[in-house]
Scaffold this motif. Structure first.
Motif, short mmCIF file in Angstrom:
data_model
loop_
_atom_site.label_atom_id
_atom_site.label_comp_id
_atom_site.label_asym_id
_atom_site.label_seq_id
_atom_site.Cartn_x
_atom_site.Cartn_y
_atom_site.Cartn_z
N ARG A 242 31.25 25.13 31.54
CA ARG A 242 32.23 24.84 32.59
C ARG A 242 33.61 25.37 32.19
O ARG A 242 34.35 25.91 33.01
CB ARG A 242 32.27 23.32 32.83
N GLU A 243 33.94 25.19 30.91
CA GLU A 243 35.23 25.66 30.41
C GLU A 243 35.37 27.17 30.59
O GLU A 243 36.42 27.67 30.99
CB GLU A 243 35.39 25.29 28.94
N ASN A 244 34.30 27.90 30.30
CA ASN A 244 34.32 29.35 30.50
C ASN A 244 34.51 29.70 31.97
O ASN A 244 35.31 30.55 32.34
CB ASN A 244 33.02 29.97 30.00
N LEU A 245 33.73 29.04 32.81
CA LEU A 245 33.73 29.35 34.24
C LEU A 245 35.09 29.06 34.88
O LEU A 245 35.52 29.78 35.79
CB LEU A 245 32.63 28.55 34.95
N ASP A 247 38.06 28.90 33.25
CA ASP A 247 39.16 29.33 32.39
C ASP A 247 40.17 30.14 33.22
O ASP A 247 39.86 31.25 33.67
CB ASP A 247 38.61 30.18 31.25
N PRO A 248 41.39 29.62 33.41
CA PRO A 248 42.37 30.35 34.24
C PRO A 248 42.89 31.62 33.59
O PRO A 248 43.50 32.45 34.27
CB PRO A 248 43.49 29.31 34.43
N SER A 249 42.67 31.77 32.28
CA SER A 249 43.16 32.97 31.60
C SER A 249 42.26 34.18 31.83
O SER A 249 42.64 35.31 31.53
CB SER A 249 43.28 32.71 30.09
N LYS A 250 41.06 33.95 32.35
CA LYS A 250 40.13 35.04 32.61
C LYS A 250 40.37 35.60 34.01
O LYS A 250 40.54 34.85 34.98
CB LYS A 250 38.68 34.58 32.46
N ALA A 251 40.37 36.91 34.11
CA ALA A 251 40.60 37.56 35.40
C ALA A 251 39.41 38.39 35.87
O ALA A 251 39.30 38.71 37.05
CB ALA A 251 41.84 38.46 35.32
N TYR A 252 38.52 38.76 34.94
CA TYR A 252 37.41 39.65 35.26
C TYR A 252 36.11 39.07 34.73
O TYR A 252 36.10 38.36 33.72
CB TYR A 252 37.64 41.03 34.64
N PHE A 253 35.02 39.39 35.40
CA PHE A 253 33.72 39.00 34.86
C PHE A 253 32.63 39.88 35.45
O PHE A 253 32.87 40.72 36.32
CB PHE A 253 33.45 37.51 35.06
#
Length: 271
Positions: A242-245, A247-253
């Motif tokens: 859940r933390e990964n999903l 994570d506001p610091s992530k912009a791309y996946f």
């Protein structure tokens, strides 16, 4: 001996979802980081991305992937011994009944492309509901994720490390991912984080009996939409995933899926 010191290095990648205190009386050991620096300390806990070490009565925190491969393997053995299977959401783990070739031949086809798009859409719906910016789906990242899902299915393992010892960022580097040099928005990003899941192609199996003997099985198959909901909900039910999903610091996946017999392997890579 070069001492590791006490710097708080930038967080790298979440590999394991385990955090527990080590029993009192554990012996100090030599810990090494990826640059070869060493320190003797007690392991207190591993919490998400951080390793907590005790030295001279003080606590020091280090990102997990700054530790040497040998030390990460040591932590993985502890996790397996003290918290078996806890890293995975209950809905994303477990043994699956083996289906016969005849049963698999009767299964309705699943579109991997549609399934991947459904997982991408649901993941961004969740982020939007939490008022977090949506992730941009990058084909290059999806290709790296898909290759890992296929590798897990074909070589029969389930881990963020492949049998060659490559972690998500190492796999991205081997694939020539340009973002490791310069991210799409020009901002520095330290590496990949990753969620993996494995679910069954079916929702349920009911065995038919006649005179106390099994005479056949009725299989209720899942659709792409059903599998996507199960995967995303499974990640939400597990704190580290859940933390990964979210994570506001992530912009791309990228989302990559492989179907191997009765298993659906799912990899989400965040950058």
């Amino acid at each position: 001996m070069k001492d590791m010191g006490i710097p708080r290095f930038p967080a790298f990648v979440v590999f394991w979802a385990f955090g527990h205190a080590i029993a009192a009386g554990a012996e100090a050991r030599i810990w090494r980081d990826v640059d070869g620096r060493e320190t003797r300390a007690l392991l207190k806990a591993v919490k998400g991305q951080e390793v907590i070490l005790l030295k001279d009565g003080r606590e020091y925190s280090f990102p997990l992937l700054r530790l040497s491969p040998a030390d990460r393997e040591h932590l993985e053995k502890i996790r397996g011994r003290e918290e078996p299977r806890k890293a995975l959401s209950p809905s994303l783990q477990g043994k699956f009944p083996i289906l016969s070739d005849k049963e698999l031949a009767a299964a309705p086809p699943i579109s991997v492309e549609l399934l991947e798009k459904a997982v991408v859409s649901l993941a961004n719906e969740v982020r939007k509901a939490h008022k977090i910016s949506e992730l941009r789906d990058i084909k290059e990242i999806a290709g790296i994720a898909r290759a890992h899902s296929l590798d897990m299915g074909s070589r029969g393992f389930f881990s963020h490390y492949n049998p060659d010892g490559d972690d998500p960022t190492a796999r991205a580097r081997k694939a020539g991912f340009s973002g490791l040099v310069k991210s799409p928005d020009g901002k520095p990003r330290p590496g990949f984080s990753e969620n993996i899941g494995r679910v069954g192609r079916y929702l349920s199996i009911r065995q038919g009996k006649r005179n106390e003997k099994v005479v056949g099985r009725t299989i209720r198959w899942q659709t792409e939409a059903m599998i996507a909901r199960q995967v995303v909900q499974g990640f939400l039910d597990s704190p580290a995933h859940r933390e990964n999903l979210l994570d506001p610091s992530k912009a791309y996946f990228g989302v990559g899926i492989a179907i191997v017999r009765e298993h659906v392997y799912v990899t989400q890579n965040f950058f």
